[in-house]
Design a protein around this motif. Sequence first.
Motif, PDB file in Angstrom:
ATOM      1  N   LYS A 273       0.729  -0.653  -0.248  1.00 12.21           N
ATOM      2  CA  LYS A 273      -0.271   0.093   0.050  1.00 12.21           C
ATOM      3  C   LYS A 273       0.485   1.470  -0.061  1.00 12.21           C
ATOM      4  CE  LYS A 273      -2.819  -1.635   4.001  1.00 12.21           C
ATOM      5  NZ  LYS A 273      -1.908  -2.889   4.027  1.00 12.21           N
ATOM      6  N   CYS A 274       1.003   2.278  -0.876  1.00 12.94           N
ATOM      7  CA  CYS A 274       1.550   3.470  -1.440  1.00 12.94           C
ATOM      8  C   CYS A 274       0.342   4.240  -1.579  1.00 12.94           C
ATOM      9  CB  CYS A 274       2.491   3.281  -1.736  1.00 12.94           C
ATOM     10  SG  CYS A 274       4.257   2.286  -1.346  1.00 12.94           S
ATOM     11  N   GLY A 275       0.667   5.358  -1.208  1.00 13.94           N
ATOM     12  CA  GLY A 275      -0.369   6.838  -1.738  1.00 13.94           C
ATOM     13  C   GLY A 275      -1.784   6.972  -0.705  1.00 13.94           C
ATOM     14  N   LEU A 276      -2.125   7.446  -1.342  1.00 16.82           N
ATOM     15  CA  LEU A 276      -4.003   7.585  -0.758  1.00 16.82           C
ATOM     16  C   LEU A 276      -4.438   6.495  -1.459  1.00 16.82           C
ATOM     17  CD1 LEU A 276      -5.923   8.785   0.467  1.00 16.82           C
ATOM     18  CD2 LEU A 276      -6.443  10.401  -2.006  1.00 16.82           C
ATOM     19  N   ARG A 277      -5.134   5.912  -0.778  1.00 17.57           N
ATOM     20  CA  ARG A 277      -6.031   4.215  -0.173  1.00 17.57           C
ATOM     21  C   ARG A 277      -7.416   4.584   0.474  1.00 17.57           C
ATOM     22  NH1 ARG A 277      -3.003  -0.122  -1.818  1.00 17.57           N
ATOM     23  NH2 ARG A 277      -5.021  -1.668  -1.990  1.00 17.57           N
ATOM     24  N   HIS A 278      -8.682   4.227  -0.240  1.00 15.86           N
ATOM     25  CA  HIS A 278      -9.706   4.032   0.405  1.00 15.86           C
ATOM     26  C   HIS A 278      -9.378   3.093   1.810  1.00 15.86           C
ATOM     27  CE1 HIS A 278     -11.798   5.424  -2.813  1.00 15.86           C
ATOM     28  NE2 HIS A 278     -11.358   4.582  -3.975  1.00 15.86           N
ATOM     29  N   THR A 279     -10.703   3.076   2.412  1.00 19.65           N
ATOM     30  CA  THR A 279     -10.501   2.312   3.944  1.00 19.65           C
ATOM     31  C   THR A 279     -10.107   1.508   3.919  1.00 19.65           C
ATOM     32  OG1 THR A 279     -12.761   3.838   4.599  1.00 19.65           O
ATOM     33  CG2 THR A 279     -12.219   1.999   6.040  1.00 19.65           C
ATOM     34  N   VAL A 280      -9.413   0.922   5.189  1.00 25.44           N
ATOM     35  CA  VAL A 280      -8.373  -0.385   4.776  1.00 25.44           C
ATOM     36  C   VAL A 280      -8.747  -0.809   5.984  1.00 25.44           C
ATOM     37  CG1 VAL A 280      -6.473  -2.126   4.972  1.00 25.44           C
ATOM     38  CG2 VAL A 280      -6.842   0.058   3.460  1.00 25.44           C
ATOM     39  N   TYR A 281      -9.828  -2.130   6.236  1.00 23.78           N
ATOM     40  CA  TYR A 281     -10.499  -2.828   7.417  1.00 23.78           C
ATOM     41  C   TYR A 281      -8.822  -3.810   8.144  1.00 23.78           C
ATOM     42  CZ  TYR A 281     -14.517  -0.586   5.973  1.00 23.78           C
ATOM     43  OH  TYR A 281     -15.661   0.146   5.475  1.00 23.78           O
ATOM     44  N   SER A 282      -8.427  -3.631   9.218  1.00 22.81           N
ATOM     45  CA  SER A 282      -7.440  -5.099  10.477  1.00 22.81           C
ATOM     46  C   SER A 282      -8.577  -6.044  10.990  1.00 22.81           C
ATOM     47  CB  SER A 282      -7.078  -3.737  11.142  1.00 22.81           C
ATOM     48  OG  SER A 282      -5.701  -3.129  10.125  1.00 22.81           O
ATOM     49  N   VAL A 283      -7.798  -6.918  11.060  1.00 20.87           N
ATOM     50  CA  VAL A 283      -8.555  -8.046  11.424  1.00 20.87           C
ATOM     51  C   VAL A 283      -8.621  -7.805  12.566  1.00 20.87           C
ATOM     52  CG1 VAL A 283      -7.310  -9.379  10.134  1.00 20.87           C
ATOM     53  CG2 VAL A 283      -5.813  -8.804  11.778  1.00 20.87           C
ATOM     54  N   ASN A 284      -8.335  -6.814  13.553  1.00 23.59           N
ATOM     55  CA  ASN A 284      -8.174  -5.862  15.245  1.00 23.59           C
ATOM     56  C   ASN A 284      -9.453  -5.392  15.106  1.00 23.59           C
ATOM     57  OD1 ASN A 284      -7.536  -4.164  14.314  1.00 23.59           O
ATOM     58  ND2 ASN A 284      -5.080  -4.274  16.300  1.00 23.59           N
ATOM     59  N   GLY A 285     -10.096  -5.092  14.149  1.00 24.00           N
ATOM     60  CA  GLY A 285     -11.352  -4.088  14.165  1.00 24.00           C
ATOM     61  C   GLY A 285     -10.978  -2.555  13.751  1.00 24.00           C
ATOM     62  N   GLU A 286      -9.464  -2.326  13.588  1.00 20.46           N
ATOM     63  CA  GLU A 286      -9.805  -1.514  13.046  1.00 20.46           C
ATOM     64  C   GLU A 286      -9.749  -0.460  11.475  1.00 20.46           C
ATOM     65  OE1 GLU A 286      -4.838   0.600  14.076  1.00 20.46           O
ATOM     66  OE2 GLU A 286      -5.266  -0.819  16.500  1.00 20.46           O
ATOM     67  N   GLU A 287     -10.000   0.697  11.697  1.00 17.66           N
ATOM     68  CA  GLU A 287     -10.184   1.200  10.209  1.00 17.66           C
ATOM     69  C   GLU A 287      -9.351   2.329  10.215  1.00 17.66           C
ATOM     70  OE1 GLU A 287     -14.080   2.153   9.750  1.00 17.66           O
ATOM     71  OE2 GLU A 287     -14.891  -0.288  10.682  1.00 17.66           O
ATOM     72  N   TYR A 288      -8.597   2.372   8.713  1.00 17.77           N
ATOM     73  CA  TYR A 288      -7.918   3.471   8.544  1.00 17.77           C
ATOM     74  C   TYR A 288      -8.090   3.980   6.905  1.00 17.77           C
ATOM     75  CZ  TYR A 288      -4.062   6.153   7.578  1.00 17.77           C
ATOM     76  OH  TYR A 288      -2.548   7.410   6.870  1.00 17.77           O
ATOM     77  N   THR A 289      -8.402   5.044   7.120  1.00 16.70           N
ATOM     78  CA  THR A 289      -8.888   5.890   5.412  1.00 16.70           C
ATOM     79  C   THR A 289      -7.602   6.714   5.595  1.00 16.70           C
ATOM     80  OG1 THR A 289     -10.856   5.119   5.613  1.00 16.70           O
ATOM     81  CG2 THR A 289     -10.004   7.086   3.835  1.00 16.70           C
ATOM     82  N   GLY A 290      -6.255   6.926   4.695  1.00 17.60           N
ATOM     83  CA  GLY A 290      -5.997   7.831   3.974  1.00 17.60           C
ATOM     84  C   GLY A 290      -4.938   7.540   3.758  1.00 17.60           C
ATOM     85  N   GLU A 291      -3.220   8.261   3.898  1.00 14.29           N
ATOM     86  CA  GLU A 291      -1.778   8.206   2.762  1.00 14.29           C
ATOM     87  C   GLU A 291      -1.242   6.834   3.693  1.00 14.29           C
ATOM     88  OE1 GLU A 291      -1.081  11.791   0.985  1.00 14.29           O
ATOM     89  OE2 GLU A 291      -1.368  11.921   2.850  1.00 14.29           O
TER      90      GLU A 291
END
Length: 244
Positions: free
Chosen positions: A22-40
């Motif tokens: 993953k590099c640059g701006l991405r849509h929301t990425v969901y982790s197995v621990n329940g985290e959500e990240y949206t950004g670069e």
Amino acid sequence: MPFLKKARKEQLSKIWDKKAQKCGLRHTVYSVNGEEYTGEWLNNKKHGKGTNIWKKSGVLYDGEWKYGQRHGLGTLSTLNPVSKEYVKLYSGEWENDKRNGFGSCFYSGSAHYEGEWRGNERSGWGRMHYENGDVYEGEWLRDKPNGQGLLCLANQNRYEGTWEQGEKHGAGRFFFLDKGQLYEGLWEHGVARCGTVTDFEREEAPAAPPYPIPEVQLMDPHSVLLETGSNLYGAEKNQPVRGQ
């Protein structure tokens, strides 16, 4: 025969994460621990500007990242279970995933701090508004008032002077504005040890004592000065001469 320890297999989620690159701006990425990240991103690490939500704790961070850690300007908020809205906890500078630099922290609706931070602790200059209405402004060290500072109490009385580990310690002045008196002296771990009490704006005090504090004066200062001068002259006269 020696026992050979089997190498642990890397988690499948981490393998997929590496392959994704993953590099640059991405849509929301969901982790197995329940985290959500949206950004670069940069090399599979949060890097740049982005928003991360921790589902279990209900905490949200929106701001700058550097190689997977909060770094730069950012705001930390928590989810209010009643209103289902995010309430601001901290807004300011970060370094290596910790509050570091200048920022504001909100403890409750009336208690908040604005000032300098080091390693998640209030250190440097800052102003703290307490729940009971007291306000402290001055130097901090390791999350406690330390150095020079001014404490204004809710009843308008105030202390200005030296602090150590959250306690009045050293030279300071306490203004009893409700009584129209002033204490000047030394403090030790929050207790006044040695000093003087004088009247201060007694005419405007709402609860002034019935009698003013008498001013300490010498009955005959001229004679005291003459006596002191003669004693000093006599002491110098009796000094041995060099070479004798």
